[in-house]
Design a protein around this motif. Structure first.
Motif, PDB file in Angstrom:
ATOM      1  N   GLU A  92      30.805  43.661  25.321  1.00  0.00           N
ATOM      2  CA  GLU A  92      30.997  44.801  26.815  1.00  0.00           C
ATOM      3  C   GLU A  92      30.840  43.365  27.447  1.00  0.00           C
ATOM      4  O   GLU A  92      31.604  42.995  29.031  1.00  0.00           O
ATOM      5  N   GLY A  93      29.722  42.422  27.535  1.00  0.00           N
ATOM      6  CA  GLY A  93      29.349  41.299  28.033  1.00  0.00           C
ATOM      7  C   GLY A  93      30.038  40.747  28.003  1.00  0.00           C
ATOM      8  O   GLY A  93      30.913  39.567  29.012  1.00  0.00           O
ATOM      9  N   GLU A  94      30.634  40.291  27.230  1.00  0.00           N
ATOM     10  CA  GLU A  94      31.856  39.063  27.106  1.00  0.00           C
ATOM     11  C   GLU A  94      33.641  39.807  27.597  1.00  0.00           C
ATOM     12  O   GLU A  94      34.023  38.007  27.767  1.00  0.00           O
ATOM     13  N   ALA A  95      33.803  40.755  27.853  1.00  0.00           N
ATOM     14  CA  ALA A  95      35.097  40.695  28.152  1.00  0.00           C
ATOM     15  C   ALA A  95      34.575  40.860  29.685  1.00  0.00           C
ATOM     16  O   ALA A  95      35.848  40.991  30.185  1.00  0.00           O
ATOM     17  N   ARG A  96      33.664  41.443  30.060  1.00  0.00           N
ATOM     18  CA  ARG A  96      33.495  41.040  31.773  1.00  0.00           C
ATOM     19  C   ARG A  96      33.920  39.498  31.741  1.00  0.00           C
ATOM     20  O   ARG A  96      34.073  39.137  32.945  1.00  0.00           O
ATOM     21  N   LEU A  97      33.159  39.162  30.669  1.00  0.00           N
ATOM     22  CA  LEU A  97      33.223  37.602  31.597  1.00  0.00           C
ATOM     23  C   LEU A  97      34.599  36.764  31.211  1.00  0.00           C
ATOM     24  O   LEU A  97      34.851  36.151  32.195  1.00  0.00           O
ATOM     25  N   ALA A  98      35.180  37.218  30.606  1.00  0.00           N
ATOM     26  CA  ALA A  98      36.511  36.843  29.724  1.00  0.00           C
ATOM     27  C   ALA A  98      37.480  37.368  31.549  1.00  0.00           C
ATOM     28  O   ALA A  98      38.314  36.445  31.880  1.00  0.00           O
ATOM     29  N   ARG A  99      37.234  38.642  31.720  1.00  0.00           N
ATOM     30  CA  ARG A  99      37.661  39.027  33.149  1.00  0.00           C
ATOM     31  C   ARG A  99      38.017  38.133  33.863  1.00  0.00           C
ATOM     32  O   ARG A  99      38.593  37.678  35.105  1.00  0.00           O
ATOM     33  N   ASP A 100      36.217  37.292  34.353  1.00  0.00           N
ATOM     34  CA  ASP A 100      35.636  36.839  35.454  1.00  0.00           C
ATOM     35  C   ASP A 100      36.417  35.147  35.655  1.00  0.00           C
ATOM     36  O   ASP A 100      37.362  35.233  36.419  1.00  0.00           O
ATOM     37  N   VAL A 101      36.321  35.212  34.191  1.00  0.00           N
ATOM     38  CA  VAL A 101      37.270  33.926  33.671  1.00  0.00           C
ATOM     39  C   VAL A 101      38.369  33.514  34.035  1.00  0.00           C
ATOM     40  O   VAL A 101      38.752  32.602  34.854  1.00  0.00           O
ATOM     41  N   ALA A 102      39.494  34.951  33.859  1.00  0.00           N
ATOM     42  CA  ALA A 102      40.778  34.645  34.170  1.00  0.00           C
ATOM     43  C   ALA A 102      40.664  34.752  36.121  1.00  0.00           C
ATOM     44  O   ALA A 102      41.704  34.226  36.505  1.00  0.00           O
ATOM     45  N   LEU A 103      40.186  35.167  36.778  1.00  0.00           N
ATOM     46  CA  LEU A 103      40.753  35.508  38.382  1.00  0.00           C
ATOM     47  C   LEU A 103      39.491  34.154  38.370  1.00  0.00           C
ATOM     48  O   LEU A 103      40.218  33.813  39.392  1.00  0.00           O
ATOM     49  N   LEU A 104      38.784  33.204  38.037  1.00  0.00           N
ATOM     50  CA  LEU A 104      37.896  32.332  38.128  1.00  0.00           C
ATOM     51  C   LEU A 104      39.616  30.822  38.156  1.00  0.00           C
ATOM     52  O   LEU A 104      39.882  30.020  39.305  1.00  0.00           O
ATOM     53  N   SER A 105      40.099  31.300  37.191  1.00  0.00           N
ATOM     54  CA  SER A 105      41.040  30.396  36.852  1.00  0.00           C
ATOM     55  C   SER A 105      42.323  30.591  38.283  1.00  0.00           C
ATOM     56  O   SER A 105      43.160  29.389  39.012  1.00  0.00           O
ATOM     57  N   ALA A 106      43.113  31.632  38.078  1.00  0.00           N
ATOM     58  CA  ALA A 106      43.667  31.816  39.127  1.00  0.00           C
ATOM     59  C   ALA A 106      43.330  31.499  40.711  1.00  0.00           C
ATOM     60  O   ALA A 106      44.046  31.232  41.219  1.00  0.00           O
ATOM     61  N   GLN A 107      41.484  31.602  40.431  1.00  0.00           N
ATOM     62  CA  GLN A 107      42.120  31.317  42.305  1.00  0.00           C
ATOM     63  C   GLN A 107      41.410  29.173  42.002  1.00  0.00           C
ATOM     64  O   GLN A 107      42.129  29.134  43.144  1.00  0.00           O
ATOM     65  N   GLN A 108      41.309  28.910  41.146  1.00  0.00           N
ATOM     66  CA  GLN A 108      41.076  27.592  41.298  1.00  0.00           C
ATOM     67  C   GLN A 108      42.836  26.850  41.628  1.00  0.00           C
ATOM     68  O   GLN A 108      43.104  26.335  42.159  1.00  0.00           O
TER      69      GLN A 108
END
Length: 291
Positions: free
Chosen positions: A34-50
């Motif tokens: 669950e932690g890995e999935a949650r982090l993957a979602r946040d990384v995708a959001l960070l990529s969009a913000q970048q």
């Protein structure tokens, strides 16, 4: 479990006592998956913000990591920033200063590595080493090419803190958002990670005798960190004390704090003017007419 960035933030003027800040918190997820999935979602959001950061071309983001050995700085950088376009993210690791760097003020080498607008700059250690390791090991200060009066000044650390605050205020005023993370590791967890580095052959390269030498100065380092965090956490350039005994939790916290700062910038793609839209439609028409 929801992450509240303010819980880990050092308020401006707050006196920091690190023994009052946790190095471990209740697990943020029910399982590692669950932690890995949650982090993957946040990384995708960070990529969009970048991408928005790059497109708007008005702000830069400087992310600073400081910590004791084995606290997991490399792992946080690798896992949290792994999904960002490499062209939009620059990582610098500051080691012992070169002869050229020693011939300049202590902020000079960091200035050369600052991110330009539209990009994220990551400092794995930073100019804060000049009020941390140099404070713990005053012989380093004596080796620096400073005027004698400066080397022996009683208020040298206060002056360096002021220089850092002024430097960060200048950067903020010119569009660079600064976010600073102290990965707060317990002495016992560091001991366990050092043992793992010795026991696991693939981790032997991470360990050196110098790590044990520095461990003997643990209390002095904690004092130096307390002074630095207290003196330099500001509203514009805050410090976050991140519990680092649990690596996955630390990565999730860092990701969520970064996203909260991106949100505060209210980034958006540049709007197309009527004249620009007309020009684009003309180009489109030409492309459609090609054989």
């Amino acid at each position: 479990m929801k992450i509240h960035p303010q819980k880990f933030r050092v308020a401006e003027g707050q006196r920091v006592k690190l023994d009052q800040w946790p190095t471990r918190i209740k697990p943020l997820c029910r399982s590692s998956a669950e932690g890995e999935a949650r982090l993957a979602r946040d990384v995708a959001l960070l990529s969009a913000q970048q991408q928005l950061l790059y497109a708007s071309d008005q702000h830069a983001l400087l992310v600073i990591f400081q910590a004791m050995d084995a606290a997991g700085k490399d792992g946080v950088i690798r896992h949290v920033l792994s999904g960002i376009n490499p062209q939009g993210c620059q990582v610098f690791s500051f080691k012992h200063p070169s002869l050229e760097e020693l011939d300049h003020d202590f902020l000079w080498r960091s200035m050369r590595s600052l991110p330009e607008r539209g990009r994220i700059g990551v400092f794995n250690r930073s100019y804060y080493e000049e009020v941390l390791i140099v404070r713990v090991h005053p012989e380093i200060l004596q080796a620096q090419r400073l005027p004698d009066a400066q080397k022996h000044a009683k208020d040298i650390w206060r002056e360096r803190f002021r220089s850092i605050r002024d430097f960060e205020q200048h950067l903020h005023a010119n569009g660079t958002q600064i976010i600073k993370f102290f990965l707060h590791l317990s002495k016992e967890e560091q001991r366990q990670r050092f043992i793992a580095r010795i026991d696991e052959a693939e981790k032997n390269w991470k360990f050196s005798q110098a790590d044990i030498v520095e461990r003997r100065f643990w209390d002095q380092y904690m004092h130096a960190y307390e002074e630095a965090l207290t003196a330099t956490s500001t509203e514009q350039s805050p410090w976050y004390v991140v519990p680092a005994d649990d690596k996955q939790s630390a990565r999730l916290i860092v990701a969520r704090i970064l996203l909260s700062h991106f949100k505060s910038l209210q980034l958006a793609y540049p709007k197309t003017t009527a004249a620009r839209r007309k020009e684009l439609l003309q180009i489109r028409a030409q492309l459609l007419q090609e054989d």
